[in-house]
Design a protein around this motif. Structure first.
Motif, PDB file in Angstrom:
ATOM      1  N   TYR A 110      -4.814   9.782   3.005  1.00 52.58           N
ATOM      2  CA  TYR A 110      -5.100   8.980   1.805  1.00 52.58           C
ATOM      3  C   TYR A 110      -4.159   8.047   0.923  1.00 52.58           C
ATOM      4  CZ  TYR A 110      -3.096  11.735  -2.497  1.00 52.58           C
ATOM      5  OH  TYR A 110      -1.951  12.242  -2.788  1.00 52.58           O
ATOM      6  N   MET A 111      -4.941   6.902   0.802  1.00 53.09           N
ATOM      7  CA  MET A 111      -4.160   5.875  -0.092  1.00 53.09           C
ATOM      8  C   MET A 111      -4.290   5.998  -1.556  1.00 53.09           C
ATOM      9  SD  MET A 111      -3.531   2.649   1.790  1.00 53.09           S
ATOM     10  CE  MET A 111      -4.195   1.901   3.426  1.00 53.09           C
ATOM     11  N   LYS A 112      -3.304   6.248  -1.668  1.00 52.76           N
ATOM     12  CA  LYS A 112      -2.784   5.939  -3.109  1.00 52.76           C
ATOM     13  C   LYS A 112      -3.016   5.042  -3.883  1.00 52.76           C
ATOM     14  CE  LYS A 112       0.473   8.264  -6.102  1.00 52.76           C
ATOM     15  NZ  LYS A 112       1.784   9.005  -6.455  1.00 52.76           N
ATOM     16  N   GLU A 113      -1.976   4.228  -3.533  1.00 50.60           N
ATOM     17  CA  GLU A 113      -2.293   3.115  -3.964  1.00 50.60           C
ATOM     18  C   GLU A 113      -2.684   1.869  -2.889  1.00 50.60           C
ATOM     19  OE1 GLU A 113       0.976   1.885  -6.847  1.00 50.60           O
ATOM     20  OE2 GLU A 113       1.054   3.725  -7.249  1.00 50.60           O
ATOM     21  N   ALA A 114      -3.083   0.443  -3.966  1.00 50.37           N
ATOM     22  CA  ALA A 114      -2.591  -0.642  -3.404  1.00 50.37           C
ATOM     23  C   ALA A 114      -2.881  -2.067  -4.090  1.00 50.37           C
ATOM     24  CB  ALA A 114      -4.033  -0.577  -2.039  1.00 50.37           C
ATOM     25  N   CYS A 173     -10.300   0.916  -0.002  1.00 48.81           N
ATOM     26  CA  CYS A 173      -9.085   1.701   0.708  1.00 48.81           C
ATOM     27  C   CYS A 173      -8.543   3.188   0.156  1.00 48.81           C
ATOM     28  CB  CYS A 173      -7.952   1.380   1.525  1.00 48.81           C
ATOM     29  SG  CYS A 173      -6.815   0.067  -0.122  1.00 48.81           S
ATOM     30  N   VAL A 174      -8.989   2.618  -1.007  1.00 48.76           N
ATOM     31  CA  VAL A 174      -8.231   4.045  -2.349  1.00 48.76           C
ATOM     32  C   VAL A 174      -9.338   4.582  -2.034  1.00 48.76           C
ATOM     33  CG1 VAL A 174      -7.099   4.522  -4.134  1.00 48.76           C
ATOM     34  CG2 VAL A 174      -6.063   2.138  -3.616  1.00 48.76           C
ATOM     35  N   LYS A 175     -10.836   4.183  -2.269  1.00 47.83           N
ATOM     36  CA  LYS A 175     -11.360   4.725  -2.579  1.00 47.83           C
ATOM     37  C   LYS A 175     -11.951   5.750  -1.703  1.00 47.83           C
ATOM     38  CE  LYS A 175     -13.374   1.489  -5.960  1.00 47.83           C
ATOM     39  NZ  LYS A 175     -14.723   0.930  -5.693  1.00 47.83           N
ATOM     40  N   ASN A 183       0.458  -1.569   0.061  1.00 51.90           N
ATOM     41  CA  ASN A 183      -0.117   0.031   0.056  1.00 51.90           C
ATOM     42  C   ASN A 183       1.016   0.687   0.230  1.00 51.90           C
ATOM     43  OD1 ASN A 183      -1.749  -1.569   1.428  1.00 51.90           O
ATOM     44  ND2 ASN A 183      -2.506  -0.807   1.447  1.00 51.90           N
ATOM     45  N   CYS A 238      -7.508  -1.715   4.974  1.00 52.97           N
ATOM     46  CA  CYS A 238      -7.553  -2.407   4.088  1.00 52.97           C
ATOM     47  C   CYS A 238      -6.857  -3.534   4.107  1.00 52.97           C
ATOM     48  CB  CYS A 238      -6.277  -1.878   3.346  1.00 52.97           C
ATOM     49  SG  CYS A 238      -5.921  -3.379   1.741  1.00 52.97           S
ATOM     50  N   GLN A 256     -10.026  -2.663  -3.778  1.00 55.30           N
ATOM     51  CA  GLN A 256      -9.602  -0.917  -3.529  1.00 55.30           C
ATOM     52  C   GLN A 256     -10.155  -0.532  -3.007  1.00 55.30           C
ATOM     53  OE1 GLN A 256      -7.191   0.512  -6.594  1.00 55.30           O
ATOM     54  NE2 GLN A 256      -6.355  -1.780  -5.418  1.00 55.30           N
TER      55      GLN A 256
END
Lengths: 127, 174
Positions: free
Chosen positions: A73-77, A84-86, A63, A99, A82
């Protein structure tokens, strides 16, 4: 749909509203640091007033957590859902990015003492 | 449907297979529908249509099998071990509570579906708290509860129409 269904739904929604009022409302203070927990263990604590990008990797996946303008915020995972990103950007106390498949939680907190946040900032630079 | 013995058994197996496949298609379609508020666990739960409707036409244990096999297969295909655990907790808990409510005869199919939606979310929340060892996840409770009511009601209304349509066809699969 019968009368009892309507009562059931009204009751449950009222309960949801009440639990919202009790648990969350009035506690929406802006936090000053985040704690990242991975698989039940604390991975790191980072001050919110310092922009940075944190890469978290473990056996479950990876992540990328980003702190920017006092928000996190969660930039990538690389998880399948998804969520966590949203979840978007958060900064309030008790708010969290989760996540689930990676057992990763990013929680916003308020450091007890004023000095604590600064100390943590130094800690995380050392890391 | 008056067949007995082997014939009944093979019919039952075939029927279970069809419903598992249907539930899997629903799970898959779910991903294509933009109904996510960015909160983990909040989704429409279209696959529950099969479970809710099934409670009215199938043997209770067959409905449980359909639900458990669907979750296992979707978890293996698209998820990972941990996400499978959350789904299973939600799926089994919601099935049990729906079955009890149906037997109690208090609510119509909409109410039963609402209870199912709520307990599905609750089961996932409890599993997440246990797996992540974090009690702060409880802050998601109000949103998950409200979401369970709304999605459960939507699925319940749809299931109601399906059950009515199937009843006019005198479709009984027990």
């Amino acid at each position: 749909m019968n009368k009892r269904d309507v009562f059931l739904m009204a009751g449950l929604l009222t309960f949801a509203g009440l639990s919202y009022l009790l648990l969350i409302k009035g506690r929406e203070q802006t936090g000053n640091r985040i704690v990242i927990t991975l698989d039940g263990e604390i991975y790191g604590t980072y001050a919110l007033n310092q922009d940075r990008e944190i890469e978290v990797k473990n056996d479950n996946g990876y992540n990328v957590v980003v702190i920017e303008d006092g928000q996190v915020y969660m930039k990538e995972a690389d998880c399948p859902d998804q969520y966590c990103v949203k979840q978007g950007r958060i900064s309030g106390r008790h708010e969290s990015l989760i996540c689930l498949p990676h057992k990763l939680i990013v929680e916003v907190e308020i450091a007890e003492e004023d000095g604590a946040a600064a100390e943590d900032a130094i800690d995380s630079i050392a890391r | 449907m008056g067949q007995k013995g082997e014939n009944t058994m093979s019919k039952r197996v075939a029927r279970l297979g069809i419903f598992v496949a249907l539930a899997m298609v629903f799970s898959y379609i779910e991903v294509l529908i933009p109904f996510s508020f960015g909160i983990p666990g909040v989704k429409l739960g279209i696959a529950n249509l099969v479970v809710v409707t099934g409670l009215y036409f199938l043997k209770p244990q067959d409905v449980l099998w359909i639900s458990v096999i669907r979750i296992l297969l979707m978890g293996i295909l698209f998820g990972n071990g941990v996400s499978l655990l959350y789904s299973m907790a939600g799926g089994v808990l919601s099935y049990l509570v729906m079955l009890v409510c149906k037997k109690a005869g208090l609510f119509s199919i909409v109410g039963i579906s609402v209870v199912g939606g709520v307990f599905h979310n609750l089961g996932q929340l409890l599993a997440a708290m246990a797996v992540l060892q974090n009690e702060n996840i409880v802050y998601y409770f109000p949103v998950l509860l409200a979401a369970g009511v709304v999605t459960g009601a939507l699925i319940g209304m749809l299931a109601d129409r399906i059950v009515k349509a199937m009843k006019t066809q005198e479709y009984d699969m027990k």
